[in-house]
Design a protein around this motif. Sequence first.
Motif, PDB file in Angstrom:
ATOM      1  N   MET A  24       0.767  -1.230   0.050  1.00 42.43           N
ATOM      2  CA  MET A  24      -0.052  -0.055  -0.139  1.00 42.43           C
ATOM      3  C   MET A  24       0.747   1.199  -0.103  1.00 42.43           C
ATOM      4  O   MET A  24       1.793   1.483   0.758  1.00 42.43           O
ATOM      5  CB  MET A  24      -1.082   0.051   1.307  1.00 42.43           C
ATOM      6  CG  MET A  24      -1.766   1.093   1.511  1.00 42.43           C
ATOM      7  SD  MET A  24      -3.140   0.911   2.568  1.00 42.43           S
ATOM      8  CE  MET A  24      -1.969   1.160   4.044  1.00 42.43           C
ATOM      9  N   ARG A  25       0.396   2.336  -0.797  1.00 44.68           N
ATOM     10  CA  ARG A  25       1.253   3.548  -0.940  1.00 44.68           C
ATOM     11  C   ARG A  25       0.478   4.352  -0.012  1.00 44.68           C
ATOM     12  O   ARG A  25      -0.732   4.749  -0.413  1.00 44.68           O
ATOM     13  CB  ARG A  25       1.347   3.848  -2.282  1.00 44.68           C
ATOM     14  CG  ARG A  25       2.436   3.218  -3.266  1.00 44.68           C
ATOM     15  CD  ARG A  25       2.450   3.762  -4.500  1.00 44.68           C
ATOM     16  NE  ARG A  25       3.501   3.293  -5.123  1.00 44.68           N
ATOM     17  CZ  ARG A  25       3.797   3.787  -6.381  1.00 44.68           C
ATOM     18  NH1 ARG A  25       3.337   4.756  -6.954  1.00 44.68           N
ATOM     19  NH2 ARG A  25       5.147   3.206  -6.991  1.00 44.68           N
ATOM     20  N   VAL A  26       1.181   4.879   1.165  1.00 46.43           N
ATOM     21  CA  VAL A  26       0.343   6.022   1.962  1.00 46.43           C
ATOM     22  C   VAL A  26       1.190   7.288   1.554  1.00 46.43           C
ATOM     23  O   VAL A  26       2.278   7.646   1.919  1.00 46.43           O
ATOM     24  CB  VAL A  26       0.431   5.489   3.205  1.00 46.43           C
ATOM     25  CG1 VAL A  26      -0.453   6.455   4.032  1.00 46.43           C
ATOM     26  CG2 VAL A  26      -0.297   4.078   3.437  1.00 46.43           C
ATOM     27  N   LEU A  27       0.486   8.513   1.496  1.00 49.02           N
ATOM     28  CA  LEU A  27       0.914   9.905   1.310  1.00 49.02           C
ATOM     29  C   LEU A  27       0.410  10.699   2.572  1.00 49.02           C
ATOM     30  O   LEU A  27      -0.855  10.764   2.631  1.00 49.02           O
ATOM     31  CB  LEU A  27       0.495  10.687  -0.223  1.00 49.02           C
ATOM     32  CG  LEU A  27       0.939  11.838  -0.104  1.00 49.02           C
ATOM     33  CD1 LEU A  27       2.494  12.151  -0.215  1.00 49.02           C
ATOM     34  CD2 LEU A  27       0.443  12.445  -1.354  1.00 49.02           C
ATOM     35  N   PHE A  28       1.584  11.154   3.097  1.00 48.14           N
ATOM     36  CA  PHE A  28       1.128  11.827   4.414  1.00 48.14           C
ATOM     37  C   PHE A  28       1.318  13.519   3.857  1.00 48.14           C
ATOM     38  O   PHE A  28       2.382  13.777   3.216  1.00 48.14           O
ATOM     39  CB  PHE A  28       2.003  11.994   5.434  1.00 48.14           C
ATOM     40  CG  PHE A  28       1.679  10.646   6.533  1.00 48.14           C
ATOM     41  CD1 PHE A  28       0.729  10.494   7.348  1.00 48.14           C
ATOM     42  CD2 PHE A  28       2.132   9.223   5.912  1.00 48.14           C
ATOM     43  CE1 PHE A  28       0.491   9.613   8.296  1.00 48.14           C
ATOM     44  CE2 PHE A  28       1.594   8.073   6.563  1.00 48.14           C
ATOM     45  CZ  PHE A  28       0.845   8.244   7.930  1.00 48.14           C
ATOM     46  N   SER A  29       0.442  14.269   4.311  1.00 45.20           N
ATOM     47  CA  SER A  29       0.468  15.778   4.061  1.00 45.20           C
ATOM     48  C   SER A  29       0.174  16.511   5.098  1.00 45.20           C
ATOM     49  O   SER A  29      -0.937  16.660   5.666  1.00 45.20           O
ATOM     50  CB  SER A  29      -0.600  16.065   2.869  1.00 45.20           C
ATOM     51  OG  SER A  29      -0.094  17.318   2.412  1.00 45.20           O
ATOM     52  N   ALA A  30       1.411  17.372   5.600  1.00 43.62           N
ATOM     53  CA  ALA A  30       1.237  18.061   6.964  1.00 43.62           C
ATOM     54  C   ALA A  30       0.974  19.718   6.545  1.00 43.62           C
ATOM     55  O   ALA A  30       1.773  20.013   5.343  1.00 43.62           O
ATOM     56  CB  ALA A  30       2.335  17.965   7.770  1.00 43.62           C
ATOM     57  N   GLY A  31       0.643  20.344   7.407  1.00 43.76           N
ATOM     58  CA  GLY A  31       0.313  21.849   7.006  1.00 43.76           C
ATOM     59  C   GLY A  31       1.557  22.581   7.668  1.00 43.76           C
ATOM     60  O   GLY A  31       2.899  22.147   7.731  1.00 43.76           O
ATOM     61  N   LEU A  32       1.392  24.019   8.029  1.00 41.79           N
ATOM     62  CA  LEU A  32       2.460  24.717   8.626  1.00 41.79           C
ATOM     63  C   LEU A  32       2.689  24.479   9.875  1.00 41.79           C
ATOM     64  O   LEU A  32       3.933  24.866  10.336  1.00 41.79           O
ATOM     65  CB  LEU A  32       2.184  26.352   8.218  1.00 41.79           C
ATOM     66  CG  LEU A  32       2.022  26.723   6.815  1.00 41.79           C
ATOM     67  CD1 LEU A  32       1.608  28.009   6.813  1.00 41.79           C
ATOM     68  CD2 LEU A  32       3.256  26.501   6.293  1.00 41.79           C
ATOM     69  N   GLY A  33       1.860  23.893  10.713  1.00 39.61           N
ATOM     70  CA  GLY A  33       2.070  23.805  12.153  1.00 39.61           C
ATOM     71  C   GLY A  33       3.065  22.561  12.665  1.00 39.61           C
ATOM     72  O   GLY A  33       2.866  21.381  11.976  1.00 39.61           O
ATOM     73  N   MET A  34       4.077  23.046  13.052  1.00 36.44           N
ATOM     74  CA  MET A  34       4.938  21.841  13.310  1.00 36.44           C
ATOM     75  C   MET A  34       4.271  20.924  14.426  1.00 36.44           C
ATOM     76  O   MET A  34       4.662  19.581  14.164  1.00 36.44           O
ATOM     77  CB  MET A  34       6.149  22.297  14.232  1.00 36.44           C
ATOM     78  CG  MET A  34       7.343  21.416  14.506  1.00 36.44           C
ATOM     79  SD  MET A  34       8.172  20.859  13.205  1.00 36.44           S
ATOM     80  CE  MET A  34       9.397  22.370  12.724  1.00 36.44           C
ATOM     81  N   SER A  35       3.490  21.158  15.329  1.00 34.02           N
ATOM     82  CA  SER A  35       2.939  19.976  16.042  1.00 34.02           C
ATOM     83  C   SER A  35       2.169  19.100  15.536  1.00 34.02           C
ATOM     84  O   SER A  35       2.217  17.648  15.707  1.00 34.02           O
ATOM     85  CB  SER A  35       2.156  20.911  17.156  1.00 34.02           C
ATOM     86  OG  SER A  35       1.144  21.514  16.725  1.00 34.02           O
ATOM     87  N   ALA A  36       1.325  19.478  14.293  1.00 32.63           N
ATOM     88  CA  ALA A  36       0.716  18.527  13.525  1.00 32.63           C
ATOM     89  C   ALA A  36       1.584  17.830  12.712  1.00 32.63           C
ATOM     90  O   ALA A  36       1.144  16.650  12.523  1.00 32.63           O
ATOM     91  CB  ALA A  36      -0.425  19.578  12.724  1.00 32.63           C
ATOM     92  N   ALA A  37       2.682  18.272  12.329  1.00 33.42           N
ATOM     93  CA  ALA A  37       3.495  17.355  11.526  1.00 33.42           C
ATOM     94  C   ALA A  37       4.138  16.485  12.326  1.00 33.42           C
ATOM     95  O   ALA A  37       4.350  15.199  11.944  1.00 33.42           O
ATOM     96  CB  ALA A  37       4.787  18.389  10.938  1.00 33.42           C
ATOM     97  N   LEU A  38       4.569  16.672  13.381  1.00 35.23           N
ATOM     98  CA  LEU A  38       5.054  15.667  14.389  1.00 35.23           C
ATOM     99  C   LEU A  38       4.196  14.527  14.976  1.00 35.23           C
ATOM    100  O   LEU A  38       4.615  13.459  15.157  1.00 35.23           O
ATOM    101  CB  LEU A  38       5.748  16.373  15.593  1.00 35.23           C
ATOM    102  CG  LEU A  38       6.968  17.336  15.137  1.00 35.23           C
ATOM    103  CD1 LEU A  38       7.496  18.214  16.461  1.00 35.23           C
ATOM    104  CD2 LEU A  38       8.053  16.844  14.268  1.00 35.23           C
TER     105      LEU A  38
END
Length: 302
Positions: free
Chosen positions: A1-15
């Motif tokens: 399975m190929r999974v793409l993660f996409s985070a925004g500008l907030g560092m906490s959400a990315a982590l």
Amino acid sequence: MRVLFSAGLGMSAALRLVLLARELQAAGHEVRFSCPARARHRVVRAGLVPVLAAPRQFSRAWRPDLVIHDPLCPDSAAMAAESGVPTVGYLPYAHRPLPPLPAVWIDPCPPLLRDRPEPGAWPVRCDAYELPGQPEPWLTELSLIPRVCVTGVPTGNRPEDRRRAQLFRRVAEGVESLGLQLLVLTGDDHPWSVVLQGSVVVVHGGDEGIVYAAARFGVSQLVLPAGEAEQRAGKRLEQAGIGRCLTDDELAGTSSMLRLRFHIAELVNGGRVLPAAAQLGQAIARMPPPADLVPGIEALVR
């Protein structure tokens, strides 16, 4: 399975997304992680492959089977919508998510702090990825003086930023006037597991990541909200009995420093706040870790 993660500008959400991405990669899936340039070093250190192209452009070329994204980021939400595959979004705490709605919500918010639960959302512990490091010795040593951590001080040049920065400085003065240990943090990426385990109060502007970090470690909170969403976050902490939310208007006037010192002392010395914060931290520790979400996510594309 190929999974793409996409985070925004907030560092906490990315982590937070990094933790789930690592679990899916460990389960044998092909993972790519799109995030702002300033967060890519975290992605690489976590053992993940960052996306260097624009998220929508990369998604069209790579053709993921599943997209997990930040629903507060316009680019991430648009890319997920046009991908044509099942999508998963992390439910925000106080902000309204952008349309369209994902196929599944993941909710990292402890039930005590969630004003309106989303039916069918998958609960998960509000952990965030931290780089291993060597903290300053004084941060890990037992201190006999209660520590108050101040973070999120505005650094912009807008009039409202300068007003709020002055408010944070007054809080710092109030902390020191009470003989407490003051720790002022800059930036938005900190080893909370070190900083907050030695703190009794954290002062911040209502950022979701700091709300979750302080709750996870059982630390009471003083919120100086930046806007309506942050004020809603702070008021919810008050309703849960683990913090205070003070606006500019509440700290105006000649007696404001006296009121501020009273609120800081109240948070430091307890009452109902300290035990309630500790109980919340214990409740969060019992929530499902990101690894528990993997089987449900795999079932979305079968």
